[in-house]
Motif scaffolding. Sequence first.
Motif, mmCIF file in Angstrom:
data_model
loop_
_atom_site.group_PDB
_atom_site.id
_atom_site.type_symbol
_atom_site.label_atom_id
_atom_site.label_comp_id
_atom_site.label_asym_id
_atom_site.label_seq_id
_atom_site.Cartn_x
_atom_site.Cartn_y
_atom_site.Cartn_z
ATOM 1 N N ARG A 21 25.047 59.939 36.707
ATOM 2 C CA ARG A 21 26.059 60.245 35.702
ATOM 3 C C ARG A 21 26.903 59.004 35.434
ATOM 4 N NH1 ARG A 21 29.385 65.878 35.386
ATOM 5 N NH2 ARG A 21 30.638 65.400 33.534
ATOM 6 N N ALA A 22 27.297 58.792 34.210
ATOM 7 C CA ALA A 22 28.144 57.640 33.892
ATOM 8 C C ALA A 22 29.474 57.760 34.628
ATOM 9 C CB ALA A 22 28.379 57.560 32.388
ATOM 10 N N ALA A 29 30.288 58.502 26.499
ATOM 11 C CA ALA A 29 29.985 59.504 27.502
ATOM 12 C C ALA A 29 31.131 60.517 27.617
ATOM 13 C CB ALA A 29 29.771 58.832 28.868
ATOM 14 N N ILE A 49 23.932 60.193 27.656
ATOM 15 C CA ILE A 49 24.926 59.380 26.954
ATOM 16 C C ILE A 49 24.401 59.011 25.566
ATOM 17 C CG2 ILE A 49 25.835 58.416 29.100
ATOM 18 C CD1 ILE A 49 24.348 55.816 28.422
ATOM 19 N N TRP A 91 34.228 58.061 31.015
ATOM 20 C CA TRP A 91 34.080 58.905 29.832
ATOM 21 C C TRP A 91 34.794 58.258 28.661
ATOM 22 C CZ3 TRP A 91 35.754 64.170 32.461
ATOM 23 C CH2 TRP A 91 34.837 64.485 33.468
#
Length: 283
Positions: free
Chosen positions: A76-77, A282, A261, A80
């Motif tokens: 996960r990035a 993201a 993303i 955000w």
Amino acid sequence: MTAVGRALYRVRGPLYYAAALVLISGVVWGLLVDEGPADRVRRALMGIALVVGVGCALLAWLGPRLLVEQSPRRVRAPVWGRWVAVNSPASAVPSHGVRAYGQAYAIDLVFDPPERPRPAFGGPRAMPPASDYPALGEPVHAMIDGVVVRASDWRRDHRARANTAGLAYMIAEGMLREIGGPGFIVGNHVTIRGDDGVYALVAHLQQDSVTVRRGERVIAGQQIGRCGNSGNTSEPHVHAQLMDRASLWTAQGVPLAFAGIHTSGASEPFDGVPANEEYLLAR
């Protein structure tokens, strides 16, 4: 022989530093010790250290050919919003010019929201306050599920390095940071051991912003700190990487790919890493 070469390549950093320390100590020792048995020992140690140092330099050049190619791990990035990639394995490997400290596939992400663009490089001030940059204080999230094995946030957030003079200062400063070891390079950071044995690190976090402790279990997407300007940095940003062990001295980088993303110019989500100067969107 290949296994031995990989093992030596992994420890090239500590060996190089040890050799450098022996050489420097040998020079100082030579100024204090007269000719005799002790001096012969000094010369012998310096000769061995020189051979080790040259060997480590050769390993740094030839060693990557010994590494086994790996498939990217999907994570996960860590941020955000609208962030731009300024150093990315999509453009070059090693992405930061070196494989040391597990950085082969690392990515740097800088917050650049449309409503508050970050200051352009090359302004009149060499070292503006880090607070001039919108990334400072932005939430940083865990990339994977796992257990925290390192959490550090005692280092200060220094000023940015915003023009050529500031960048020259950062390069000189970086040489001194290297003497202190990898912790002074990555600054405040959190390292998480994933359930599959891969380690995820986010670095350059804001002082006193880390919200997790060693031994704590976290889930991907959980906030673990805030973006800062600690360590060897030119401006507030998030440095993210995967590696095969916790120790930055001996870790090898592991390829990563961000899941779910968008990038600028793309209308559909994709799994990957944005190339340099490409925006990651993201949430």
